[in-house]
Design a protein around this motif. Structure first.
Motif, PDB file in Angstrom:
ATOM      1  N   ILE A  33       0.836  -1.198   0.000  1.00 37.64           N
ATOM      2  CA  ILE A  33       0.000   0.000   0.000  1.00 37.64           C
ATOM      3  C   ILE A  33       0.870   1.246   0.000  1.00 37.64           C
ATOM      4  O   ILE A  33       0.633   2.185  -0.762  1.00 37.64           O
ATOM      5  CB  ILE A  33      -0.957  -0.013   1.218  1.00 37.64           C
ATOM      6  N   HIS A  34       1.906   1.255   0.836  1.00 34.14           N
ATOM      7  CA  HIS A  34       2.805   2.405   0.893  1.00 34.14           C
ATOM      8  C   HIS A  34       3.558   2.585  -0.422  1.00 34.14           C
ATOM      9  O   HIS A  34       3.760   3.709  -0.879  1.00 34.14           O
ATOM     10  CB  HIS A  34       3.791   2.273   2.055  1.00 34.14           C
ATOM     11  N   HIS A  36       2.464   1.731  -3.364  1.00 36.24           N
ATOM     12  CA  HIS A  36       1.489   2.258  -4.330  1.00 36.24           C
ATOM     13  C   HIS A  36       1.265   3.751  -4.093  1.00 36.24           C
ATOM     14  O   HIS A  36       1.230   4.535  -5.047  1.00 36.24           O
ATOM     15  CB  HIS A  36       0.177   1.487  -4.201  1.00 36.24           C
ATOM     16  N   GLU A  37       1.138   4.161  -2.840  1.00 38.34           N
ATOM     17  CA  GLU A  37       0.975   5.580  -2.530  1.00 38.34           C
ATOM     18  C   GLU A  37       2.205   6.376  -2.946  1.00 38.34           C
ATOM     19  O   GLU A  37       2.095   7.486  -3.472  1.00 38.34           O
ATOM     20  CB  GLU A  37       0.705   5.764  -1.036  1.00 38.34           C
ATOM     21  N   ASN A  38       3.395   5.811  -2.696  1.00 41.13           N
ATOM     22  CA  ASN A  38       4.634   6.490  -3.104  1.00 41.13           C
ATOM     23  C   ASN A  38       4.708   6.628  -4.625  1.00 41.13           C
ATOM     24  O   ASN A  38       5.143   7.663  -5.136  1.00 41.13           O
ATOM     25  CB  ASN A  38       5.853   5.735  -2.589  1.00 41.13           C
ATOM     26  N   GLN A  40       2.168   6.836  -6.666  1.00 40.98           N
ATOM     27  CA  GLN A  40       1.225   7.875  -7.061  1.00 40.98           C
ATOM     28  C   GLN A  40       1.795   9.261  -6.759  1.00 40.98           C
ATOM     29  O   GLN A  40       1.658  10.181  -7.562  1.00 40.98           O
ATOM     30  CB  GLN A  40      -0.106   7.693  -6.317  1.00 40.98           C
ATOM     31  N   ALA A  41       2.436   9.402  -5.601  1.00 39.34           N
ATOM     32  CA  ALA A  41       3.036  10.698  -5.244  1.00 39.34           C
ATOM     33  C   ALA A  41       4.160  11.045  -6.212  1.00 39.34           C
ATOM     34  O   ALA A  41       4.311  12.198  -6.619  1.00 39.34           O
ATOM     35  CB  ALA A  41       3.552  10.662  -3.811  1.00 39.34           C
TER      36      ALA A  41
END
Length: 122
Positions: A33-34, A36-38, A40-41
């Motif tokens: 999850i982290h 994937h968030e990274n 996207q960022a």
């Protein structure tokens, strides 16, 4: 009581991943999850950097164009300053002569030309 636990564990094993209304989505780990968030960022930052790069390129191009225009204007001003100083020198030469008739003719012609230009531009 042991049989009840066995029943629950067998039932959980049998229906693992199935909920009411369909199949449950697999649980992702917090690391995934982290990541994937990274990602996207990073994509968002990449887009912003691209926009800023294009913007700074446009600003640089605009500044270069204005610098060239200012250089041309400076050269034109220098040329007109030389022309004007030559004209002023000629006027000084005319006004230094003692002939009042020649001076009156020069002043009258200057005023006539000024008025002509004024009315043509109006």
């Amino acid at each position: 009581m042991n049989s009840r636990r066995d029943f629950r564990s067998h039932r959980a094993a049998l229906f693992d991943g199935i909920e009411e209304g369909g199949i449950r989505a697999p649980a992702y780990s917090s690391r995934e999850i982290h990541e994937h968030e990274n990602d996207q960022a990073m994509d968002s930052l990449h887009d912003r950097v691209s926009v800023l790069k294009r913007l700074t390129g446009d600003i640089h191009e605009e500044v270069e164009n204005h610098n060239q225009m200012l250089d041309r204007m400076g050269n034109d001003m220098d040329a007109s300053r030389g022309f004007l100083s030559g004209t002023v020198d000629k006027f000084k030469m005319v006004f230094e002569t003692k002939s009042s008739r020649r001076m009156a003719t020069m002043v009258a012609s200057f005023i006539a030309v000024f008025l002509l230009v004024y009315y043509l531009t109006k």
